[in-house]
Motif scaffolding. Sequence first.
Motif, PDB file in Angstrom:
ATOM      1  N   LEU A 145       0.838  -1.208   0.000  1.00  0.00           N
ATOM      2  CA  LEU A 145       0.000   0.000   0.000  1.00  0.00           C
ATOM      3  C   LEU A 145       0.869   1.253   0.000  1.00  0.00           C
ATOM      4  O   LEU A 145       1.895   1.303   0.684  1.00  0.00           O
ATOM      5  CB  LEU A 145      -0.900   0.012   1.238  1.00  0.00           C
ATOM      6  N   ALA A 146       0.439   2.259  -0.727  1.00  0.00           N
ATOM      7  CA  ALA A 146       1.170   3.528  -0.755  1.00  0.00           C
ATOM      8  C   ALA A 146       1.137   4.175   0.630  1.00  0.00           C
ATOM      9  O   ALA A 146       0.152   4.033   1.365  1.00  0.00           O
ATOM     10  CB  ALA A 146       0.555   4.462  -1.791  1.00  0.00           C
ATOM     11  N   PRO A 147       2.181   4.913   1.003  1.00  0.00           N
ATOM     12  CA  PRO A 147       2.219   5.573   2.320  1.00  0.00           C
ATOM     13  C   PRO A 147       1.072   6.553   2.533  1.00  0.00           C
ATOM     14  O   PRO A 147       0.701   6.840   3.672  1.00  0.00           O
ATOM     15  CB  PRO A 147       3.571   6.299   2.307  1.00  0.00           C
ATOM     16  N   SER A 148       0.496   7.069   1.441  1.00  0.00           N
ATOM     17  CA  SER A 148      -0.577   8.065   1.555  1.00  0.00           C
ATOM     18  C   SER A 148      -1.930   7.462   1.916  1.00  0.00           C
ATOM     19  O   SER A 148      -2.869   8.191   2.266  1.00  0.00           O
ATOM     20  CB  SER A 148      -0.710   8.833   0.229  1.00  0.00           C
ATOM     21  N   ALA A 172       4.078  -0.647   8.876  1.00  0.00           N
ATOM     22  CA  ALA A 172       5.112  -0.490   7.858  1.00  0.00           C
ATOM     23  C   ALA A 172       5.387  -1.850   7.238  1.00  0.00           C
ATOM     24  O   ALA A 172       5.449  -2.869   7.936  1.00  0.00           O
ATOM     25  CB  ALA A 172       6.382   0.067   8.490  1.00  0.00           C
ATOM     26  N   SER A 173       5.506  -1.896   5.914  1.00  0.00           N
ATOM     27  CA  SER A 173       5.754  -3.165   5.233  1.00  0.00           C
ATOM     28  C   SER A 173       7.126  -3.707   5.610  1.00  0.00           C
ATOM     29  O   SER A 173       8.127  -2.979   5.536  1.00  0.00           O
ATOM     30  CB  SER A 173       5.695  -2.975   3.713  1.00  0.00           C
ATOM     31  N   GLN A 178       9.101   2.105   1.674  1.00  0.00           N
ATOM     32  CA  GLN A 178       8.121   3.153   1.368  1.00  0.00           C
ATOM     33  C   GLN A 178       6.756   2.557   1.022  1.00  0.00           C
ATOM     34  O   GLN A 178       6.105   2.971   0.069  1.00  0.00           O
ATOM     35  CB  GLN A 178       8.619   4.033   0.212  1.00  0.00           C
ATOM     36  N   ALA A 179       6.349   1.557   1.781  1.00  0.00           N
ATOM     37  CA  ALA A 179       5.033   0.941   1.553  1.00  0.00           C
ATOM     38  C   ALA A 179       4.435   0.536   2.889  1.00  0.00           C
ATOM     39  O   ALA A 179       5.138   0.406   3.893  1.00  0.00           O
ATOM     40  CB  ALA A 179       5.158  -0.270   0.631  1.00  0.00           C
ATOM     41  N   MET A 204      -6.574  -4.649  -7.485  1.00  0.00           N
ATOM     42  CA  MET A 204      -6.808  -3.335  -6.885  1.00  0.00           C
ATOM     43  C   MET A 204      -5.523  -2.521  -6.777  1.00  0.00           C
ATOM     44  O   MET A 204      -4.448  -3.046  -6.538  1.00  0.00           O
ATOM     45  CB  MET A 204      -7.410  -3.501  -5.488  1.00  0.00           C
ATOM     46  N   ARG A 205      -5.677  -1.227  -6.941  1.00  0.00           N
ATOM     47  CA  ARG A 205      -4.576  -0.284  -6.722  1.00  0.00           C
ATOM     48  C   ARG A 205      -5.090   0.822  -5.805  1.00  0.00           C
ATOM     49  O   ARG A 205      -6.177   1.349  -6.003  1.00  0.00           O
ATOM     50  CB  ARG A 205      -4.100   0.326  -8.045  1.00  0.00           C
ATOM     51  N   LEU A 206      -4.299   1.177  -4.813  1.00  0.00           N
ATOM     52  CA  LEU A 206      -4.637   2.280  -3.924  1.00  0.00           C
ATOM     53  C   LEU A 206      -3.431   3.201  -3.868  1.00  0.00           C
ATOM     54  O   LEU A 206      -2.333   2.764  -3.515  1.00  0.00           O
ATOM     55  CB  LEU A 206      -4.981   1.774  -2.516  1.00  0.00           C
TER      56      LEU A 206
END
Length: 337
Positions: A145-148, A172-173, A178-179, A204-206
């Motif tokens: 997942l993106a940090p945002s 945190a991944s 940064q994921a 899915m993309r987020l």
Amino acid sequence: QHHLPPQTWTDRVNQANKVALLTWAKEAGISLVQINGQRRYGAPPPAGWVGNPPPSGTEVYIGKLPQDLYENTLIPLFQSVGKLYEFRLMMTFSGLNRGFAYAKYSSQQGARAAIATFNNFQVRKGCAIVVAKSTEKCELSMDGLAPSVSRRHLEAVLRRVTEGLLSVSLRASPVQKQAQLALLRYGSHRAAAMAKKTLLEGNMRLGGAEMSVDWLNYDLKQKLQLPAEKPSSRKVQGGKCQGVPKPAPPSPAPHNVLDRLNALCQRQCLGTPLFITKCVQATGSGWLQFWCRVVIPGCPRSFSGFTWVQQDGPSRSGHEAAKVMVALEVLRTLGES
């Protein structure tokens, strides 16, 4: 596991046994639906069911099935000890079963009766089956997942596309820089399995990132918990080692715990547990970190992860204490502690 000779699989499955199955289903008015490699009885819920689905602890794993054995034999057999909510037989494309199935009862009493009655039961001469408590997975991990992405936004999206979501948490991944990693908990194994299928097929993309979705496994659980449990390498200050685990109550007698696990495996005809332990870190104050794995021959999964133990004297390696800790975890997972 009993296998038919390869050259006789097609004839025996697709003719006599398949005809017997279809005849039984028609006469009994039973509907069997095959989806994604498993054939289901019970809908679920089955006709006439009132109320919520059965609680956890009501499903049993059935293993070592002859591959040409079908629901016309299995469902009446397992219905004889309790009311079935659902029965799932794992299937191959050729029409053979894959050697295992799951039966979910309306109550925990039915599941216990099935284990007591049918574990090591001979469904055919020389073909004894394994029946054990099923580990019902209800948790998924979503990595990349993106940090945002916020927890509130992710939860809103998941509630739109999946059912039965109970909770969402973000970490945190441990794999991707940064994921973020999301931990998803669902109300049932079925809800989690359908969510996993939906999320994988939907690509899915987020936040512009492509994600991976999988079952939350024991190794990842341990890895995520590790920072809170890991002793610090900082020096002793004021006579106390900062960050080292606090003294724990005396561990259970090693032979008692290991004997309990051995006895459980023998009762369920799963074979003798095999322990693999490796010391991966030691502190100056006597704490040892072990990576452990337990393999039980007749169990469909293995158990592995990290644990900390305190070295009891210079002559003690800590391996036996690590075995006890992981054995306790296995007993908890199998519902025996």
